[in-house]
Design a protein around this motif. Structure first.
Motif, PDB file in Angstrom:
ATOM      1  N   GLY B  49       0.814  -1.213   0.000  1.00 57.48           N
ATOM      2  CA  GLY B  49       0.000   0.000   0.000  1.00 57.48           C
ATOM      3  C   GLY B  49       0.844   1.257   0.000  1.00 57.48           C
ATOM      4  O   GLY B  49       0.622   2.175  -0.800  1.00 57.48           O
ATOM      5  N   THR B  50       1.861   1.304   0.883  1.00 52.46           N
ATOM      6  CA  THR B  50       2.699   2.512   0.930  1.00 52.46           C
ATOM      7  C   THR B  50       3.466   2.669  -0.376  1.00 52.46           C
ATOM      8  O   THR B  50       3.638   3.782  -0.869  1.00 52.46           O
ATOM      9  CB  THR B  50       3.672   2.464   2.122  1.00 52.46           C
ATOM     10  OG1 THR B  50       4.347   1.213   2.111  1.00 52.46           O
ATOM     11  CG2 THR B  50       2.955   2.666   3.436  1.00 52.46           C
ATOM     12  N   ALA B  51       3.880   1.533  -0.963  1.00 49.45           N
ATOM     13  CA  ALA B  51       4.610   1.605  -2.230  1.00 49.45           C
ATOM     14  C   ALA B  51       3.699   2.190  -3.312  1.00 49.45           C
ATOM     15  O   ALA B  51       4.098   3.087  -4.065  1.00 49.45           O
ATOM     16  CB  ALA B  51       5.112   0.226  -2.636  1.00 49.45           C
ATOM     17  N   THR B  52       2.456   1.700  -3.362  1.00 48.17           N
ATOM     18  CA  THR B  52       1.521   2.203  -4.371  1.00 48.17           C
ATOM     19  C   THR B  52       1.279   3.695  -4.177  1.00 48.17           C
ATOM     20  O   THR B  52       1.306   4.485  -5.124  1.00 48.17           O
ATOM     21  CB  THR B  52       0.165   1.459  -4.249  1.00 48.17           C
ATOM     22  OG1 THR B  52       0.441   0.077  -4.113  1.00 48.17           O
ATOM     23  CG2 THR B  52      -0.706   1.721  -5.448  1.00 48.17           C
ATOM     24  N   ALA B  57       1.990   9.306  -5.681  1.00 46.33           N
ATOM     25  CA  ALA B  57       2.416  10.671  -5.358  1.00 46.33           C
ATOM     26  C   ALA B  57       3.491  11.152  -6.328  1.00 46.33           C
ATOM     27  O   ALA B  57       3.484  12.303  -6.771  1.00 46.33           O
ATOM     28  CB  ALA B  57       2.936  10.736  -3.925  1.00 46.33           C
ATOM     29  N   ILE B  58       4.410  10.236  -6.688  1.00 45.72           N
ATOM     30  CA  ILE B  58       5.455  10.602  -7.664  1.00 45.72           C
ATOM     31  C   ILE B  58       4.806  10.947  -8.996  1.00 45.72           C
ATOM     32  O   ILE B  58       5.150  11.954  -9.633  1.00 45.72           O
ATOM     33  CB  ILE B  58       6.481   9.461  -7.823  1.00 45.72           C
ATOM     34  CG1 ILE B  58       7.304   9.328  -6.530  1.00 45.72           C
ATOM     35  CG2 ILE B  58       7.404   9.726  -9.005  1.00 45.72           C
ATOM     36  CD1 ILE B  58       8.237   8.131  -6.492  1.00 45.72           C
ATOM     37  N   ALA B  59       3.834  10.135  -9.396  1.00 42.71           N
ATOM     38  CA  ALA B  59       3.141  10.397 -10.660  1.00 42.71           C
ATOM     39  C   ALA B  59       2.478  11.772 -10.623  1.00 42.71           C
ATOM     40  O   ALA B  59       2.603  12.567 -11.566  1.00 42.71           O
ATOM     41  CB  ALA B  59       2.103   9.304 -10.924  1.00 42.71           C
ATOM     42  N   VAL B  60       1.792  12.087  -9.509  1.00 43.81           N
ATOM     43  CA  VAL B  60       1.139  13.397  -9.392  1.00 43.81           C
ATOM     44  C   VAL B  60       2.184  14.514  -9.454  1.00 43.81           C
ATOM     45  O   VAL B  60       1.999  15.521 -10.134  1.00 43.81           O
ATOM     46  CB  VAL B  60       0.330  13.489  -8.074  1.00 43.81           C
ATOM     47  CG1 VAL B  60      -0.189  14.902  -7.860  1.00 43.81           C
ATOM     48  CG2 VAL B  60      -0.834  12.502  -8.101  1.00 43.81           C
ATOM     49  N   ALA B  61       3.315  14.298  -8.777  1.00 42.27           N
ATOM     50  CA  ALA B  61       4.378  15.310  -8.796  1.00 42.27           C
ATOM     51  C   ALA B  61       4.835  15.566 -10.228  1.00 42.27           C
ATOM     52  O   ALA B  61       5.042  16.710 -10.637  1.00 42.27           O
ATOM     53  CB  ALA B  61       5.543  14.857  -7.928  1.00 42.27           C
TER      54      ALA B  61
END
Lengths: 269, 264, 284
Positions: B49-52, B57-61
């Motif tokens: 879950g944390t990995a996803t 979050a990286i994708a949104v960034a």
């Protein structure tokens, strides 16, 4: 004593703050560096004491190139008093503050005590050695900062706006110190906005305008050339203006003015 | 003038990156709620879950144009933490499943534990980075002001961000002033340690005197004199965002609370 | 002129100090006056400024006797917002006048009016007006802490003006400025509304001549001279503490040599000297 050879300096590559600065100065001279805020005066000061390195050209202080000599070693040859003395005060006593430089030079014992006593006398605080430097007023603190550099007896002195905020007594003390240093062969460089002070004390004026040396003249020559003073954004000292209005030779000080005026009167013109 | 004054100041010490993305346009409080929800999720979620969430979050960034700045910080921080966790939990702490791998003993359960901590920290860090790179502190202050949060709290957030540069500048000034008085800062570690008081005493004295000055400047300008301040250029808000915030906060609380209840 | 600020027999000593720095000081300043308080170093110039501006008394820093009143009310009876709207003080060190709460020049100027909870349109009007007076419009979005000393000085004056105070107290306002910026600032202060009372504290004579029409000499903790420029700057106590302008010194030289009547006031500025010597400006 001091040679600045075709020096260029930039904080950001491609937009130099100083370029093609070239001058030299010798023992016993008092040289004023004038110009607008932001003209590069403080940068030049930091090139002279080795805090900055020229991008091009070189600075030679007392025979040492600033590029090859660490700042703390250059400090034995060129003493600097910055605008904000509070930034260098860290001792609990004025005596300790003044002893810091000479101690770094290895002075100790009686020789050190003698040096401190002499400096305290010169800055007008002979009995205040044990006071806290932050308990005295701002102008006295400025003189303590001057004293802490005098104590190292450097052959070159850099003073950044030393006259600011001084009253008559403190100003006289500062001017006496400058005169004494000149007499003992010290080269004194002043960064200064107060043109009356420059006229009274400087032998020569270096003017900076937009990063270049716009004038390098004897003081009277500089102030009598309106093109030069305007380029540097400085005013003509009032007494000098008045002497020219009256058709007298250019006078830099009130005393010189009185003499010139009376000489002409006696001469019957 | 209005368009001019809406431009935000760029400070090199801030991670904020100007942009027009949905996160940049969101009310700072909404971004703050999103941050809180992500932090709470990072605490309770398993490693997958944390990995996803981190990847999301990286994708949104990347989409919002702050990816480069955020990823750089993420890597700088997480690489050393990853190495430390691997060494400590994989190799050093004695576990039952220690297996020889060449010259060293390695533990799979230790590595697993290490990975879980790593992903949790990475997730929290990435969430925070996403927040600070898309939310200008000035807007955050205004949003807090608008909600009637006491001005003193805003000051606690803003002043460290604002004062870090003048403080660094002054530290440099002090160092220079002492070097030109002959202080040797290039010598041995012992000499440098001895020089420390010479640099720190003026720094502290001046900081204390600044505090004194600032207090009188603030009261001179009527800081905290009235229960509310006027907010100019307030960040826009909407009913939708208010509901999104409520939802995020509710989720955050439930996420943390439910497992506790479950165990009871 | 209606009295605005009254200092009555003020005696103040800093904790641990041997002697009081203000020693029975009394002073009345009227509405709309432009006053220069001249003082040698260590005479208590900044301390007096802080009393005038109501920053003192503060906690343990209290008067041994006396008080400062604005419009007949002791400063200690004013609440913070009232006082901030009535009087503004700009201290000597420009970077120390910044709020530390604003990310831009615009916000720094707006900081005070926002604290007063004024309507947004009024805040904007005041900020725009102050930026024009202090020539800051081109710097509106800059970080206040990255400005030069001279720019910060203009900013702190703009931030004070945006409070629409009735009194502005300036401690050595021109000391950080080069001659051109100094003249600009003096011209700007000159243009401020006539009803605004301005109190300048200075050690330098020349800039104060351009800023005030009433002069006071603070020495030994009291006001020892009060009058026009001619009266105060020619007072032997002022000459002893602060010296003379270079023009006055030159003219005093002529007087001592018998070339200027001993009973006639000495010109203080270049313009006055030109007028009394009957000479024209030689250079254009």
């Amino acid at each position: 004593m001091l040679a600045v050879e075709n020096v260029t300096f930039a904080y950001v590559e491609g937009s130099p703050v100083l370029s093609g600065i070239d001058f030299s100065a010798s023992k016993g001279e008092v040289v004023a560096i004038v110009g607008r805020n932001g003209a590069g005066k403080s940068t030049l000061l930091r090139l002279l004491n080795g805090l900055y390195q020229p991008a091009e050209g070189r600075v030679v202080v007392d025979g040492l190139s600033t590029s090859d000599t660490p700042v703390h070693e250059l400090a034995q040859h060129i003493g600097t008093v910055f605008q904000a003395p509070e930034q260098q005060i860290f001792n609990a006593t004025i005596r300790g503050e003044i002893a810091f430089g000479p101690k770094q030079q290895g002075l100790s014992g009686e020789a050190l005590d003698k040096r401190i006593a002499e400096v305290l006398q010169r800055i007008g605080l002979p009995d205040s050695g044990d006071e806290h430097p932050l308990d005295i007023d701002a102008s006295a603190r400025r003189l303590v900062a001057v004293g802490s550099v005098l104590a190292m007896q450097p052959p070159i002195l850099l003073l950044d706006e030393p006259q600011r905020g001084l009253d008559k007594a403190a100003m006289q003390r500062l001017e006496t110190i400058i005169a004494e240093e000149k007499a003992r062969g010290t080269l004194v460089l002043l960064v200064c906005h107060d043109m009356d002070f420059v006229a009274r004390r400087a032998d020569r004026v270096l003017a900076l305008a937009r990063g270049v040396l716009s004038a390098d003249k004897l003081t009277a020559e500089f102030f009598t050339d309106t093109a030069l003073t305007e380029a540097a954004g400085v005013e003509t000292p009032d007494v000098l203006s008045l002497s020219l209005d009256l058709g007298l030779p250019p006078c830099l000080t009130p005393t010189a003015f009185t003499q010139a005026y009376m000489t002409r009167r006696v001469g019957g013109t | 003038m209005a368009s001019l004054t809406k431009k935000k100041s760029d400070k090199p010490s801030l991670l904020y990156t100007a942009g027009e993305s949905f996160l940049h346009r969101a009310n700072p409080l909404t971004s703050l709620c999103l941050l809180l929800w992500m932090l709470s999720a990072a605490i309770v979620l398993p490693t997958e879950g944390t990995a996803t969430l981190t990847l999301a979050a990286i994708a949104v960034a990347l989409v919002t144009g702050v990816g480069k700045k955020a990823l750089k910080r993420l890597l700088i921080t997480m690489v050393p933490i990853g190495i430390a966790l691997t060494v400590v939990h994989g190799l050093l702490i004695d576990r039952q499943d220690f297996a020889a791998l060449g010259p060293v003993q390695i533990s799979a359960s230790g590595l697993d534990y290490g990975l879980r901590v790593f992903m949790r920290v990475a997730c929290m860090l990435m969430a925070t980075l996403l927040f600070v790179t898309t939310t200008h502190p000035a807007d955050m202050l205004k949003a807090l002001d608008q909600r009637g949060v006491p001005a003193g709290i805003g000051y606690l957030i803003a002043s460290p961000l604002l004062l870090i540069e003048p403080f660094t500048e002054r530290a440099r000034g002090i160092r220079d002033a002492q070097r030109v008085r002959g202080l040797n800062l290039t010598g041995s570690w012992k000499a440098r340690a001895a020089a420390l008081p010479v640099l720190l005493v003026p720094l502290i004295t001046l900081a204390l005197s600044d505090l004194d000055h600032r207090a009188s400047v603030l009261s001179g300008r009527a800081f905290r004199a009235k229960p509310h301040r006027t907010v100019i250029n307030a960040p826009p808000d909407s009913t939708l965002q208010i509901w999104v915030r409520r939802l995020l906060l509710l989720l955050a609380v439930l996420q943390l609370g439910l497992p506790l209840l479950w165990r009871l | 002129m209606a009295p605005l600020i009254e200092v009555h027999d003020l005696r103040f000593r800093y904790p641990l100090a041997k002697a009081p720095i203000l020693d029975g000081l009394s002073l009345v300043i009227g509405e709309g006056e432009r006053v220069a308080i001249l003082a040698p170093n260590a005479a208590g110039k900044t301390t007096l400024a802080r009393w005038l501006a109501g920053h003192l008394p503060d906690g343990a820093l209290k008067a041994e006797s006396g008080f400062v009143a604005m419009e007949g009310r002791n400063w200690s009876e004013w609440d913070v917002a009232e006082r901030a709207a009535a009087i503004q003080f700009v201290g000597q060190v420009p970077s120390q006048q910044l709020s530390g709460c604003a990310f831009t020049v615009y916000e720094e100027i707006a900081f005070g009016p926002c604290n007063l909870a004024l309507p947004e349109a009024e805040v904007r009007r005041r900020v725009d007006e102050a930026m024009v007076v202090c020539n800051l419009a081109h710097l509106a979005n800059r970080d206040p802490f990255t400005l030069s000393g001279g720019e910060q000085q203009r900013l702190s004056i703009a931030a004070a003006l945006a409070m629409h105070p009735r009194v502005l107290v300036l401690d050595e306002p021109t000391s950080n400025l080069d001659p051109e910026s100094r003249d600009d600032l003096i011209a700007q202060i000159d243009k401020l509304p006539g009803g605004l009372t301005i109190i300048v504290l200075e050690v330098a004579l020349r800039p104060s001549l351009a800023l005030a029409n009433r002069f006071l000499l603070l020495d030994g903790g009291r006001i020892v001279a009060d009058g026009t420029a001619g009266e105060v700057l020619n007072d032997p106590r002022c000459i002893e503490a602060l010296g003379m302008t270079s023009i006055a010194a030159a003219m005093a030289g002529l007087r001592d040599a018998g070339a200027w009547p001993g009973d006639k006031a000495l010109p203080l500025t270049l313009a006055e000297a030109r007028a009394s010597l009957g000479v024209q400006h030689a250079r254009g």
